[in-house]
Design an enzyme around this catalytic site. Sequence first.
Site, mmCIF file in Angstrom:
data_model
loop_
_atom_site.group_PDB
_atom_site.id
_atom_site.type_symbol
_atom_site.label_atom_id
_atom_site.label_comp_id
_atom_site.label_asym_id
_atom_site.label_seq_id
_atom_site.Cartn_x
_atom_site.Cartn_y
_atom_site.Cartn_z
ATOM 1 N N SER A 145 0.835 -1.197 0.000
ATOM 2 C CA SER A 145 0.000 0.000 0.000
ATOM 3 C C SER A 145 0.873 1.252 0.000
ATOM 4 O O SER A 145 1.634 1.478 -0.937
ATOM 5 C CB SER A 145 -0.971 -0.041 1.185
ATOM 6 O OG SER A 145 -1.989 0.920 1.039
ATOM 7 N N ASP B 5 -9.927 -4.766 -4.437
ATOM 8 C CA ASP B 5 -9.159 -3.655 -3.868
ATOM 9 C C ASP B 5 -9.413 -2.395 -4.686
ATOM 10 O O ASP B 5 -9.251 -2.416 -5.912
ATOM 11 C CB ASP B 5 -7.669 -4.017 -3.906
ATOM 12 C CG ASP B 5 -6.767 -2.964 -3.274
ATOM 13 O OD1 ASP B 5 -7.276 -1.913 -2.836
ATOM 14 O OD2 ASP B 5 -5.542 -3.208 -3.231
ATOM 15 N N HIS C 201 -7.669 -5.470 -0.136
ATOM 16 C CA HIS C 201 -6.533 -4.622 0.206
ATOM 17 C C HIS C 201 -6.097 -4.943 1.637
ATOM 18 O O HIS C 201 -6.917 -5.137 2.526
ATOM 19 C CB HIS C 201 -6.944 -3.153 0.118
ATOM 20 C CG HIS C 201 -5.816 -2.202 0.297
ATOM 21 N ND1 HIS C 201 -5.009 -1.807 -0.752
ATOM 22 C CD2 HIS C 201 -5.332 -1.571 1.397
ATOM 23 C CE1 HIS C 201 -4.095 -0.970 -0.297
ATOM 24 N NE2 HIS C 201 -4.265 -0.815 0.998
#
Length: 225
Positions: A72, A167, A197
């Site tokens: 991320s 995601d 995610h």
Amino acid sequence: GMSQGGLDSHDPTCRFLAERSGVQVLSVAYRLAPEHKFPAGVDDCFAAYRWLTQNPDEVHADPERLVVGGDSAGGHYAATTAIQAAEQGLPLRHQLLIYPVTDFVNKSASRHTFGTGYYLTDESIERFKRWYFADSADWSSPLASVALRDSFPEGLAPATVITAGFDPLRDEGNRYAEVLARHGVPVKHIQYDDMLHGFVNMIGLGQLPQRHTGEIATILNGVVL
């Protein structure tokens, strides 16, 4: 989101990757938004990497087998670190980008499709972006929206790009893999269609996140050892 988490939040995942891959993992902290705006985190992560290349004996590292990676926001910082390493001629074998943040300008189709109800929400992404950038900042900066770059430095390290099917960031991660490949960077792209995610931080919540993160550890082993 460049504003939450730290060494403690990612310690289980780093330990898991180290154990399963047989690779030494050095976890790096960076200054968080909103107190510290872009490019503070970019600078911190590259400073840590530059220190590592200059002091590998301090952590018993092999300077010829260094990899940067993250998930991320960490994927965003790994990408920017790899770019700066290439610009400055620092050694880097590989970049491991797990559902990375790559485009702060455009809202992809997956942002619309999975914007609510899938852990990471579109509202939180927008909030993190407001925290990360000063009001006058250019979201398309080459060390911000890396997927929008029109050039990359010579010698940019090969990449593995991991995305998750459910995601909001899926499409921009996929696009970055395509952009790298189009510019001649060797890329391996894997999408886990059954994942959300953040799944590499869910290794204690079920078999699938642990299995897929174990597969990522195998990739790490393959590019380092």
